[in-house]
Design a protein around this motif. Structure first.
Motif, mmCIF file in Angstrom:
data_model
loop_
_atom_site.group_PDB
_atom_site.id
_atom_site.type_symbol
_atom_site.label_atom_id
_atom_site.label_comp_id
_atom_site.label_asym_id
_atom_site.label_seq_id
_atom_site.Cartn_x
_atom_site.Cartn_y
_atom_site.Cartn_z
ATOM 1 N N ALA A 160 -24.439 20.859 2.527
ATOM 2 C CA ALA A 160 -24.359 21.991 3.448
ATOM 3 C C ALA A 160 -24.605 23.322 2.748
ATOM 4 N N LEU A 161 -24.076 23.489 1.547
ATOM 5 C CA LEU A 161 -24.173 24.781 0.866
ATOM 6 C C LEU A 161 -25.552 25.024 0.266
ATOM 7 N N THR A 162 -26.287 23.988 -0.036
ATOM 8 C CA THR A 162 -27.627 24.163 -0.598
ATOM 9 C C THR A 162 -28.723 24.070 0.452
ATOM 10 N N ASN A 163 -28.411 23.505 1.601
ATOM 11 C CA ASN A 163 -29.366 23.383 2.702
ATOM 12 C C ASN A 163 -28.682 23.814 3.995
ATOM 13 N N PRO A 164 -28.308 25.097 4.099
ATOM 14 C CA PRO A 164 -27.458 25.542 5.217
ATOM 15 C C PRO A 164 -28.126 25.468 6.583
ATOM 16 N N GLY A 165 -29.452 25.373 6.622
ATOM 17 C CA GLY A 165 -30.139 25.288 7.907
ATOM 18 C C GLY A 165 -30.359 23.877 8.397
ATOM 19 N N VAL A 166 -29.818 22.882 7.672
ATOM 20 C CA VAL A 166 -30.023 21.475 8.013
ATOM 21 C C VAL A 166 -28.724 20.882 8.547
ATOM 22 N N CYS A 167 -28.811 20.223 9.687
ATOM 23 C CA CYS A 167 -27.621 19.553 10.238
ATOM 24 C C CYS A 167 -28.069 18.305 10.989
ATOM 25 N N GLU A 168 -28.308 17.246 10.237
ATOM 26 C CA GLU A 168 -28.643 15.950 10.829
ATOM 27 C C GLU A 168 -27.402 15.053 10.771
ATOM 28 N N ASP A 169 -27.441 13.936 11.480
ATOM 29 C CA ASP A 169 -26.334 12.982 11.400
ATOM 30 C C ASP A 169 -26.102 12.563 9.947
ATOM 31 N N GLU A 198 -10.817 25.347 3.273
ATOM 32 C CA GLU A 198 -10.952 26.774 3.589
ATOM 33 C C GLU A 198 -11.947 27.448 2.656
ATOM 34 N N GLU A 199 -11.927 27.096 1.385
ATOM 35 C CA GLU A 199 -12.894 27.662 0.443
ATOM 36 C C GLU A 199 -14.317 27.268 0.824
ATOM 37 N N PHE A 200 -14.488 26.034 1.246
ATOM 38 C CA PHE A 200 -15.815 25.572 1.652
ATOM 39 C C PHE A 200 -16.305 26.332 2.883
ATOM 40 N N ARG A 201 -15.443 26.478 3.870
ATOM 41 C CA ARG A 201 -15.843 27.204 5.078
ATOM 42 C C ARG A 201 -16.231 28.640 4.754
ATOM 43 N N ALA A 202 -15.438 29.265 3.902
ATOM 44 C CA ALA A 202 -15.736 30.648 3.530
ATOM 45 C C ALA A 202 -17.054 30.740 2.770
ATOM 46 N N ALA A 203 -17.291 29.788 1.886
ATOM 47 C CA ALA A 203 -18.536 29.796 1.109
ATOM 48 C C ALA A 203 -19.739 29.614 2.023
ATOM 49 N N TYR A 204 -19.615 28.715 2.999
ATOM 50 C CA TYR A 204 -20.735 28.488 3.908
ATOM 51 C C TYR A 204 -21.007 29.734 4.753
ATOM 52 N N CYS A 205 -19.960 30.304 5.323
ATOM 53 C CA CYS A 205 -20.143 31.465 6.201
ATOM 54 C C CYS A 205 -20.667 32.678 5.445
ATOM 55 N N ALA A 206 -20.419 32.738 4.146
ATOM 56 C CA ALA A 206 -20.858 33.881 3.346
ATOM 57 C C ALA A 206 -22.301 33.758 2.880
ATOM 58 N N LEU A 207 -22.920 32.595 3.076
ATOM 59 C CA LEU A 207 -24.299 32.411 2.630
ATOM 60 C C LEU A 207 -25.249 33.351 3.364
ATOM 61 N N ARG A 208 -26.242 33.846 2.649
ATOM 62 C CA ARG A 208 -27.272 34.667 3.267
ATOM 63 C C ARG A 208 -28.313 33.772 3.948
ATOM 64 N N GLY A 209 -29.040 34.349 4.860
ATOM 65 C CA GLY A 209 -30.130 33.614 5.492
ATOM 66 C C GLY A 209 -29.679 32.783 6.678
ATOM 67 N N GLU A 210 -30.614 32.009 7.196
ATOM 68 C CA GLU A 210 -30.397 31.234 8.415
ATOM 69 C C GLU A 210 -29.475 30.054 8.160
ATOM 70 N N LYS A 211 -28.484 29.907 9.026
ATOM 71 C CA LYS A 211 -27.566 28.771 8.969
ATOM 72 C C LYS A 211 -27.682 27.992 10.277
ATOM 73 N N HIS A 212 -27.499 26.686 10.172
ATOM 74 C CA HIS A 212 -27.628 25.866 11.371
ATOM 75 C C HIS A 212 -26.492 26.184 12.339
ATOM 76 N N PRO A 213 -26.800 26.443 13.614
ATOM 77 C CA PRO A 213 -25.739 26.828 14.556
ATOM 78 C C PRO A 213 -24.654 25.774 14.728
ATOM 79 N N ASP A 214 -25.010 24.485 14.644
ATOM 80 C CA ASP A 214 -23.991 23.451 14.807
ATOM 81 C C ASP A 214 -23.003 23.448 13.639
ATOM 82 N N LEU A 215 -23.520 23.623 12.430
ATOM 83 C CA LEU A 215 -22.642 23.697 11.265
ATOM 84 C C LEU A 215 -21.790 24.950 11.313
ATOM 85 N N LEU A 216 -22.412 26.058 11.676
ATOM 86 C CA LEU A 216 -21.678 27.320 11.740
ATOM 87 C C LEU A 216 -20.581 27.261 12.801
#
Length: 726
Positions: free
Chosen positions: A43-52, A210-228
């Protein structure tokens, strides 16, 4: 117990051939503890990807996977005999198989774009005698195309670069991990001495929830809406902040969850003038719920900021127009242009709402029909300009304001609007893909007609729903309870309820109570029978030696998934061949369609002249399509309009409606999925066949049109009685 993602009537990927992709990992109890780190790294290296993310296991308790479900919204668990089951995962076309000993360090988009065979890295190993050879390891990364293999063999192997399965045994003596490595594969313990940099690379992803969620939300650029949407709300609860509340609200808005967006944002925004973006987001969400007074107040607060003012004024102009306040809409647009004279949204509303030239004298209201439709203006979709005229031509020789009372479908039906509708001899709603939740959302119906149930039930003029389509994309999910309730009232109230394809009929019937289902009937889009609607010669005397191509880019992620590069390369291949046979030109229904021309020239050196249909008259559009030899289109009306003019078509299927239309006329072979692995050669072959025997292709179009015209004529005979005259 097996946990699966719930199925939905809105998720039928087989309609368009859209690839179903999954990540998979096989684990037992020993490997289970490593999976959270793998999932976090992905998730943290490919934030725009959300497959099963499919976890194969020998029968572990379902509660074993609760921790993974907190990290990802699409965890699927299945019992399996072993890792070999990744070759037999039902429901998926492409499977990217990891092992628990892996961690993702970089972009893996290239793996998702693989289309053939079984992708794997041949690793260097030594046999018992010390001889070196290359082989695929049993626990190595795999990219399995289900159509090609149910197991591993040399004839299906597709080589993958070693950076996607980089073995840590190459990093002894604390060698740094190379920067290009995308997937690091541990061949020993995670903390093995002598492999410090590799262990450190993995430790970056050993975070608590909680650290993971914060790290993901703080990423720059496009994030997948389902993950977000999965990770941000718990973080907001733990760490409330205005910026995070706006982030959560914005992703809810993009998912059509406007009520939840309001619930998140309203309590923290209040009447603050220092949060204009939040006020704007809140105002837009309130507007989508048809809470117009509240929305207007929020948007006015947003105009206090010079940066936010132009966009807020454009939204205020739209809101005032929706509520029938033309003068207010014009004034808001003017205020926005004063804040920023270059703002396109405000300019469009300023032009749309300025005083029109005097209309010709209309017939008495009792002699007019009312038309509820999307009336495109300016440089909007060319198909939406042609369609209303085609609908009106079915009912009356006159298509202008003398014979028709115009009710824009997105405008709120209030008491005054209801009175106008009831004064007419009938109301026609359609055509077009009006059963769509997200183009101009409203809280009254959850489809495009902005009409409350209680006013709809008080409509006394005869009502015909005519050639409307169910326009939801493959994989587009939305909550349908309000839509289903509005739909029930609409069907009950309608004297005629005709949908433009049988696919839409099936989908709508699923949402209706049994006694109402038979009232849903077939009425083709009137653009498909244009040759029969107008007097005079049905076909051109001669055609230009032209092939027209069209593509669409709205909701591109739903259209192409991970296959846009493949689509572009394949169409380039086909068009290069076609240009040896004909003058290939591009038909842009709206300015955004021209992205295809730019991408094609930049990526593949193919330049196409552009026909800007959005600047043409309706007659000009039909003339262009009618005189062409072939049209290859992705938009629905890039197929239906030329077909209606008697021109052969091929459809680039990225939306179910194209497949539905071709199924209705029994010409499924005219459609090619944008995901087709052999799209280029097949498109060239079929286009060449049309050009080789063009007379037969035109005759085939005429033959396919007959049933549509017979159905339309029969329906119009009935509607003539309903409305008093034809």
């Amino acid at each position: 117990m097996t946990h699966t993602v719930p199925s939905s009537a809105d998720d039928r990927s087989t309609v368009t051939g859209r690839r179903r992709i999954a990540f998979a990992v096989h684990t037992d109890t020993a490997g289970l503890s490593a999976l959270p780190t793998l999932l976090r790294s992905l998730a943290l290296t490919n934030p725009g990807v959300c497959e099963d993310f499919v976890v194969l296991h020998p029968g572990l308790p379902d509660s074993s996977f609760d921790g993974l479900r907190r990290l990802h919204p699409r965890v699927v668990t299945r019992r399996a005999d072993g890792r070999g089951d990744v070759f037999r995962l039902d429901g998926y076309d492409t499977v990217v198989a990891f092992t628990p000993a892996m961690v993702v360090l970089g972009d893996i988009g290239e793996l998702l774009r693989l289309r053939h065979g079984v992708g794997a890295v041949r690793q260097l190993v030594c046999d018992a005698e010390g001889r070196e050879r290359r082989t695929v390891l049993p626990d190595g990364l795999l990219v399995v195309q289900r159509a090609d293999a149910d197991g591993m063999s040399e004839d299906v192997l597709t080589p993958v670069d070693a950076r996607y399965d980089f073995l840590t045994r190459r990093l002894h003596d604390d060698t740094p991990v190379p920067a290009h490595v995308a997937v690091l594969h541990f061949t020993g313990p995670f903390d093995e001495p002598g492999y410090g940099p590799a262990a450190e690379a993995r430790r970056r992803f050993e975070l608590d929830d909680e650290e993971f969620r914060a790290a993901y939300c703080a990423l720059r650029g496009e994030k997948h809406p389902d993950l977000l949407a999965h990770l941000a709300p718990p973080l907001l609860q733990a760490r409330p902040s205005l910026d995070l509340a706006r982030t959560v609200a914005d992703v809810y808005r993009r998912q059509g969850r406007h009520d939840e967006a309001v619930d998140v944002l309203a309590p923290v925004v209040g009447d603050r003038l220092d949060a204009p973006r939040c006020q704007e987001t809140l105002g837009v969400c309130l507007m989508a719920l048809s809470r117009y007074d509240e929305a207007e107040a929020r948007l006015l607060l947003a105009t206090a900021s010079p940066d936010a003012a132009p966009r807020a004024f454009a939204q205020l102009a739209r809101l005032a127009w929706l509520c029938g306040r033309e003068e207010d809409a014009h004034a808001y647009a003017r205020d926005g242009l004063e804040a920023d004279p270059t703002d396109a949204g405000c300019h469009a509303w300023y032009v749309r709402t300025r005083a029109d030239a005097p209309e010709p004298e209309a017939l008495p209201a009792a002699e007019q029909l009312a038309h509820v439709a999307l009336f495109a203006e300016g440089q909007e979709n060319a198909g939406d300009k042609v369609l209303p005229e085609a609908v009106r031509t079915c009912f009356d020789a006159g298509t202008g304001s003398r014979h028709w009372y115009e009710q824009p479908v997105h405008r709120l039906v209030d008491e005054a609007a209801l009175e106008e509708l009831n004064a007419r001899r009938g109301v026609v709603v359609g055509g077009g893909g009006l059963f769509l939740p997200d183009t101009s959302p409203n809280g009254n119906s959850h489809w495009q007609w902005n009409v409350p149930d209680d006013l709809l039930s008080r409509l006394t003029a005869p009502l015909a729903v005519f050639a409307v389509g169910y326009n939801v994309f493959d994989g587009q999910l939305y909550r349908r309870s309000r839509f289903a309730e509005s739909l029930r009232v609409l069907v009950e109230r309608s004297a005629f309820f005709g949908l433009r394809n049988h696919g839409s009929i099936e989908r709508v019937r699923e949402l209706l109570p049994a006694p109402l289902r038979d009232r849903v009937r077939y009425q083709p889009c009137p653009t498909t029978v244009w040759r029969h609607l107008v007097p005079g010669p049905l076909d051109p005397v001669e055609r230009a030696d032209t092939v027209l191509v069209n593509c669409a880019y709205d909701r591109a992620g739903l259209r192409f998934g991970h296959d846009y590069g493949h689509f572009l390369a394949q169409t380039a291949l086909a068009l290069k061949g076609l240009r040896e046979r004909a003058d290939v030109r591009y038909a842009a229904h709206m300015p955004a369609d021209e992205r295809f021309v730019h991408d094609l020239r930049r990526e593949h050196g193919v330049a196409l002249p552009v026909e800007q249909l959005y600047d043409m008259t309706n007659d000009g559009i039909r003339e262009l399509y009618g005189r062409s030899r072939l049209v290859i289109g992705m938009r629905g009306h890039a197929g239906m309009i030329p077909f209606g003019c008697g021109t052969p078509i091929l459809s680039l299927v990225s939306h179910p409606k194209l497949a539905y239309f071709l199924s209705d006329i029994g010409r499924e072979e005219w459609g090619l999925s944008v995901h087709d692995r052999a799209l280029g050669p097949r498109l060239l072959e079929r286009a060449a066949a049309v050009l080789d025997d063009h007379a037969a292709a035109v005759a085939d179009v005429h033959g396919a049109q007959k049933l549509l015209w017979e159905t339309t004529r029969s329906n119009l005979d009935e509607l003539g009685k309903t409305f008093g005259r034809t």
